[in-house]
Design a protein around this motif. Sequence first.
Motif, PDB file in Angstrom:
ATOM      1  N   ASN A   1      -8.325  14.543  53.570  1.00 27.26           N
ATOM      2  CA  ASN A   1      -7.034  14.078  53.055  1.00 27.26           C
ATOM      3  C   ASN A   1      -5.896  14.755  53.815  1.00 27.26           C
ATOM      4  N   HIS A   2      -5.971  16.071  53.905  1.00 23.22           N
ATOM      5  CA  HIS A   2      -4.931  16.841  54.592  1.00 23.22           C
ATOM      6  C   HIS A   2      -4.922  16.510  56.078  1.00 23.22           C
ATOM      7  N   HIS A   3      -6.106  16.379  56.670  1.00 20.40           N
ATOM      8  CA  HIS A   3      -6.208  16.079  58.099  1.00 20.40           C
ATOM      9  C   HIS A   3      -5.509  14.770  58.451  1.00 20.40           C
ATOM     10  N   GLN A   4      -5.725  13.728  57.653  1.00 24.88           N
ATOM     11  CA  GLN A   4      -5.133  12.427  57.963  1.00 24.88           C
ATOM     12  C   GLN A   4      -3.603  12.485  57.931  1.00 24.88           C
ATOM     13  N   LEU A   5      -3.053  13.245  56.999  1.00 24.49           N
ATOM     14  CA  LEU A   5      -1.597  13.392  56.947  1.00 24.49           C
ATOM     15  C   LEU A   5      -1.088  14.245  58.101  1.00 24.49           C
ATOM     16  N   THR A   6      -1.799  15.309  58.425  1.00 24.27           N
ATOM     17  CA  THR A   6      -1.391  16.196  59.518  1.00 24.27           C
ATOM     18  C   THR A   6      -1.326  15.448  60.839  1.00 24.27           C
ATOM     19  N   GLU A   7      -2.260  14.516  61.041  1.00 24.05           N
ATOM     20  CA  GLU A   7      -2.303  13.754  62.287  1.00 24.05           C
ATOM     21  C   GLU A   7      -1.340  12.570  62.287  1.00 24.05           C
ATOM     22  N   GLY A   8      -0.631  12.363  61.180  1.00 21.20           N
ATOM     23  CA  GLY A   8       0.308  11.248  61.105  1.00 21.20           C
ATOM     24  C   GLY A   8      -0.363   9.896  60.984  1.00 21.20           C
ATOM     25  N   LEU A   9      -1.584   9.880  60.442  1.00 16.68           N
ATOM     26  CA  LEU A   9      -2.345   8.643  60.339  1.00 16.68           C
ATOM     27  C   LEU A   9      -2.361   8.065  58.931  1.00 16.68           C
ATOM     28  N   ALA A  10      -1.649   8.713  58.015  1.00 16.77           N
ATOM     29  CA  ALA A  10      -1.628   8.265  56.624  1.00 16.77           C
ATOM     30  C   ALA A  10      -0.244   8.499  56.037  1.00 16.77           C
TER      31      ALA A  10
ATOM     32  N   ALA B   1     -12.034  15.124  50.148  1.00 17.69           N
ATOM     33  CA  ALA B   1     -13.285  15.037  50.896  1.00 17.69           C
ATOM     34  C   ALA B   1     -13.426  16.194  51.867  1.00 17.69           C
ATOM     35  N   GLY B   2     -14.478  16.989  51.694  1.00 12.53           N
ATOM     36  CA  GLY B   2     -14.780  18.090  52.593  1.00 12.53           C
ATOM     37  C   GLY B   2     -15.996  17.777  53.450  1.00 12.53           C
ATOM     38  N   ARG B   3     -16.148  18.512  54.535  1.00 11.25           N
ATOM     39  CA  ARG B   3     -17.255  18.256  55.456  1.00 11.25           C
ATOM     40  C   ARG B   3     -18.156  19.482  55.573  1.00 11.25           C
ATOM     41  N   GLY B   4     -19.352  19.246  56.090  1.00  6.37           N
ATOM     42  CA  GLY B   4     -20.276  20.341  56.355  1.00  6.37           C
ATOM     43  C   GLY B   4     -20.972  20.844  55.103  1.00  6.37           C
ATOM     44  N   THR B   5     -21.696  21.937  55.285  1.00  2.03           N
ATOM     45  CA  THR B   5     -22.519  22.487  54.200  1.00  2.03           C
ATOM     46  C   THR B   5     -21.855  23.653  53.479  1.00  2.03           C
ATOM     47  N   ASP B   6     -20.713  24.079  53.966  1.00  2.97           N
ATOM     48  CA  ASP B   6     -20.040  25.235  53.371  1.00  2.97           C
ATOM     49  C   ASP B   6     -19.027  24.761  52.331  1.00  2.97           C
ATOM     50  N   ALA B   7     -19.484  24.620  51.093  1.00  2.00           N
ATOM     51  CA  ALA B   7     -18.626  24.155  50.004  1.00  2.00           C
ATOM     52  C   ALA B   7     -18.074  25.340  49.224  1.00  2.00           C
ATOM     53  N   PRO B   8     -16.928  25.184  48.560  1.00  2.00           N
ATOM     54  CA  PRO B   8     -16.293  26.313  47.853  1.00  2.00           C
ATOM     55  C   PRO B   8     -16.833  26.545  46.447  1.00  2.00           C
ATOM     56  N   GLY B   9     -18.103  26.227  46.207  1.00  2.03           N
ATOM     57  CA  GLY B   9     -18.677  26.444  44.892  1.00  2.03           C
ATOM     58  C   GLY B   9     -20.010  25.756  44.772  1.00  2.03           C
ATOM     59  N   ALA B  10     -20.577  25.812  43.569  1.00  2.49           N
ATOM     60  CA  ALA B  10     -21.871  25.198  43.303  1.00  2.49           C
ATOM     61  C   ALA B  10     -21.698  23.741  42.923  1.00  2.49           C
ATOM     62  N   SER B  11     -22.614  22.889  43.390  1.00  6.53           N
ATOM     63  CA  SER B  11     -22.550  21.471  43.053  1.00  6.53           C
ATOM     64  C   SER B  11     -22.741  21.279  41.560  1.00  6.53           C
ATOM     65  N   GLY B  12     -21.905  20.423  40.995  1.00  2.04           N
ATOM     66  CA  GLY B  12     -21.941  20.182  39.568  1.00  2.04           C
ATOM     67  C   GLY B  12     -21.072  21.119  38.759  1.00  2.04           C
TER      68      GLY B  12
END
Length: 289
Positions: free
Chosen positions: A154-163, A128-139
């Motif tokens: 996904n990475h954020h939750q592990l980095t914060e020790g919450l998952a 799951a990414g946030r914001g409007t800056d995606a790494p490619g075209a939708s679809g």
Amino acid sequence: MPMLLIKGSYRIVGASPDGDSVRFVPDDPAEWDLLHGRKVRRNRAGGAQLRLDGIDTLETHYRPPHGPELHQPAPYAGQAADALLGWLGFEEVERGTNGIVKRSAPESVPGHILTRSADVHGRCVALAGRGTDAPGASGGLVTVTTEHLRQTANHHQLTEGLAYPTFYRNLFVDLRQELSGAARQAREDGRGLWPADQTRSGAKVEGRSTLTDSAVLLPKLFRRLADYLQLNDGDPSLDGFRAYLEQREDRLLVLSAGQWTGFDTVVEVTNGNTVRLNRPSEDLVFDEK
């Protein structure tokens, strides 16, 4: 790792998001049909529930078959849910007593997901990414790198020790290793839930209240324990727990041993009601049912 990129927005009013699951509505709901295999279950507006790949957070609401709804100990389950919504961009979230979101500000936030499949419950398994800056075209397909992964919830939750890192076989090796490293660093730093974690040290289960009030455990282990206690009418004895796990046939790969086996072989029960895993969760890769 090539994955389908879908742009859209996260919307949570009327839903009950937790730390690893949230509702996502594509800008073009027809893009759900670009996924092969299992179908994503979506509502009339095209919204579908996501399951964040590679992580598992403490349960805020879990119902064993024919049993009461249970949760894992506060504050970690709630912290994980709050952290996910805050990271995505929700500034205010008001929930009812049943955990369903009554109001959020903003009402929706833009984002994108990277996905390959749905799970057996019809949830889209995604990064799951946030914001409007995606790494490619939708679809379109994107070759996902570890740098892309670092920009996800996904990475954020592990980095914060919450998952907890919880892997299934469809996740590619380089991404799995990146998530494992993030989890190990959080554990070494004593972040989030890790100082309270009893998954490896062992929890003495004296009843359902142990699971809901005190024992901080890998959620997959919690769910199996909750199901087992319900099956045994709340009797806290775990003498038959490993046999029960064997019957469930949860298959997994122990990475350090290079061996496929059952979940029961990495669970230990001592003194009748103390349970632990004999491997760290990042050493296990579960087979998707």
